[in-house]
Every structure is written in C-alpha cells, then in structure tokens.
Scaffold this active site. Structure first.
Site, mmCIF file in Angstrom:
data_model
loop_
_atom_site.group_PDB
_atom_site.id
_atom_site.type_symbol
_atom_site.label_atom_id
_atom_site.label_comp_id
_atom_site.label_asym_id
_atom_site.label_seq_id
_atom_site.Cartn_x
_atom_site.Cartn_y
_atom_site.Cartn_z
ATOM 1 N NE ARG A 1 -10.409 5.277 -6.409
ATOM 2 C CZ ARG A 1 -9.675 5.982 -5.546
ATOM 3 N NH1 ARG A 1 -8.735 5.389 -4.821
ATOM 4 N NH2 ARG A 1 -9.886 7.272 -5.377
ATOM 5 C CB CYS B 1 -7.670 1.143 -0.792
ATOM 6 S SG CYS B 1 -6.951 1.729 0.758
ATOM 7 C CD GLN C 1 -9.837 2.017 -3.124
ATOM 8 O OE1 GLN C 1 -9.050 2.930 -3.379
ATOM 9 N NE2 GLN C 1 -9.843 0.876 -3.802
ATOM 10 C CG ASP D 1 -6.348 0.950 4.323
ATOM 11 O OD1 ASP D 1 -5.342 1.090 3.595
ATOM 12 O OD2 ASP D 1 -7.083 1.898 4.618
ATOM 13 N NE ARG E 1 -6.272 11.710 -0.630
ATOM 14 C CZ ARG E 1 -6.586 10.442 -0.925
ATOM 15 N NH1 ARG E 1 -7.587 10.188 -1.733
ATOM 16 N NH2 ARG E 1 -5.904 9.442 -0.417
ATOM 17 C CG HIS F 1 -11.399 6.277 0.201
ATOM 18 N ND1 HIS F 1 -11.642 7.156 -0.838
ATOM 19 C CD2 HIS F 1 -10.132 5.803 -0.010
ATOM 20 C CE1 HIS F 1 -10.582 7.209 -1.629
ATOM 21 N NE2 HIS F 1 -9.660 6.400 -1.147
#
Length: 323
Positions: free
Chosen positions: A309, A281, A151, A239, A121, A148
């Site tokens: 996830r 998310c 996700q 988001d 990450r 991402h």
C-alpha cells in the site's frame, strides 16, 4: 514547490496548464496508465527517490480527508508523502467543518487553495465525485462505499511479485460482494485476469458493475459455490463480513450465518491451485472470514500486501502530481 496563488486562481478559472489528474476508479484508466503507476510503485520500493528523474512530491502538501476511520490508508499516504519530500495535513469529520454541514464543493474549493492534492475516504461515492468536480488539484479515492482502487493496485503489485504477471491468471473472491471486490471487477479487463466471485444469495456484487466490466472484455464468473469459486485460482481473496462499505442490509448475525460457508480455511485453500496465495485487505477477524491457519500461514501474502500500500500510494501520487 507549492503552487503560487496566481497559479491556483488560474486553475480555479479553468485557465491552468492542465486539468488535475484524479485517481477515482481503476476502470477510468487505460491499461498503460495503470501499468505506469505500478512501475513507479516498484521503483519506489527499490529505493529510488526520483523515478524517471522526477520528484513531483517534493515541497508539496497533501490533504487527507477522512469520513471513515483508517489505518493503512492514512499511514501509507502520510509516510509515502513524507518520503517523497512532501507534507501532509489530516482532516477528520469530527474535527472539520465537513462534519458540521459544510458542502463537499466548498471544502474542495477551499482545500484547492491550500494543498496540491487531496485523498478522500468517504461514506458515499457521490461525495468523492463532488470533491473531484470542484477541486482544482488531484483527488484520490481513499475508499468509498462503492470501491477501493488503491487497495487493488497494491494487491496486483503483490500478486505479480509472488506469482508473476497477472494477465491470464485466475483470482478468486470469497464472501461479500462489497466495495473491495468492485475494484477487483474494475481491474479485470485492463489487467487481463479472470475473476471468480463466490458469494451467498443476496450478497452478489452490483450487477451493473459486473455488466460494465464484461462489456469491457472482463472474464468474470459468479457462483454461490465456494469450492467452485476457488478451483484453479492462483490467488484467493476475502474481506471482513461487516465491511466498511456496507450500509444497511442484513444484520451482523444474519451476515455471519450466510457467509460462514465462505470462510477461507485450509481445506478451502487446498481446493485452489497448488501454489495459490491468500490476500486480505485488513483488518481481519480470524476464524470469521479467514482461519488463523491461513492468514498466519505460509500461503498468506497479507503482510506484503499491506506493505505495498505504501509503495502504490507513492506511485499514484507521483502520477497525479508530476508536471
């Protein structure tokens, strides 16, 4: 079991049985490969501990390398690897030599001698690509400033659990054209959904990403009208307005002013399809990008999305680690 020193040395010299299976971005895969990962995720969610008769995580070690804070990515990979019979070690910038100037290439080479896979990450996509170039074990994109993908795999799994096959359906994105919508764009062609993106002027997604997806056959609509953006959508996604993929650009106050008309509230959700669901998310800022009534209401799928996830990470790990 963890690879022997001889096997690791062979991999480093390009003599191993196969190149590592990285998971870097959705648009790097064929639809059948992505579907296979989701099928594995669903099998794990059903409680199977060895889908296809395999337990590729058993006895393996996973490194989680974080240059950015994480809740869902960290916990889902940590718990998922444990449930698959493996173990995890966690490196954060302030507690490792990455934060003191050691190169990504050297970190990749060293970690490849210790672990069987790496989740990274990072602040920059270039760092992820460098990690993958020099690692001799699979590298998984845990988030970059550009994408991402884990996700969106969880989001598609969630959509299909509630709404059925996503192929031919419409997904709406409201707000900032950030790294998360970039992965929605990457997924449009292989998964066959139409994507409508409503952003204010100056906040649209990267034109090169949109063009590449359209060239691959994706149905993508860009608009500055939030009502037009959600019309007919089976799923509305947003988001945070100060995204983890945002560096520089407008101030927070400028972002709030520009993005306020794109807040997903009950009125805007009512303009989507009658059975439309809402996804985010997380983490969420209630009454900024989404009203409390929507995220905590009956059309919200965010908690299923967050749970998935875990299952998707296991599907991706399985695909990357299996013989």
């Amino acid at each position: 079991m963890t690879a022997t020193p001889e096997t690791r040395l062979a991999r480093q010299r390009g003599m191993g049985p196969r190149a590592p299976r990285h998971f870097l971005d959705i648009d790097r895969f064929e639809p059948a490969q992505l579907r296979e990962m989701l099928d594995l995720a669903r099998a794990y969610k059903r409680g199977e501990d060895s889908p296809g008769g395999q337990r590729p995580g058993a006895g393996k070690m996973l490194a989680l390398v974080f240059e950015k804070p994480s809740t869902r990515t960290r916990v889902s990979f940590e718990v998922g690897m444990a449930q698959m019979g493996g173990r995890v070690t966690i490196l954060e910038s302030q507690g490792s030599q990455i934060g003191r100037g050691e190169s990504i290439a050297d970190t990749a080479r060293v970690l490849s001698r210790y672990v069987d896979a790496i989740v990274f990450r990072t602040l920059a996509e270039a760092s992820l690509l460098e990690m993958a170039e020099y690692a001799s074990v699979p590298v998984i994109n845990g988030l970059t400033d550009k994408s991402h993908p884990c996700q969106i795999m969880a989001d598609i799994m969630t959509f299909e659990e509630i709404q059925g096959p996503i192929n031919g359906r419409t997904v709406a994105w409201l707000g900032d054209g950030n790294n998360v919508v970039a992965s929605w764009i990457h997924g449009a062609a292989p998964f066959g959904y139409a994507l409508k993106i409503a952003t204010p002027k100056g906040f649209a997604p990267d034109p090169a990403v949109v063009k590449a997806a359209r060239d691959a056959g994706a149905d993508i609509t860009l608009t500055e009208d939030p009502t037009e953006g959600v019309a007919g959508a089976a799923c509305v996604v947003t988001d945070t307005w100060a995204s983890m993929g945002t560096n520089g650009g407008p101030t927070l106050e400028e972002r709030i002013r520009a993005l306020t008309p794109y807040r997903v509230d009950e009125s805007l959700m009512d303009k989507a399809a009658g059975d439309a669901i809402f996804m985010h998310c997380l983490p969420a800022n209630r009454d900024n990008e989404v009203s409390a009534g929507v995220i905590d209401g009956p059309r919200s799928a965010v908690w299923d999305e967050a749970e998935n996830r875990l299952h998707v990470q296991k599907g991706i790990l399985h695909w990357c680690l299996r013989p």
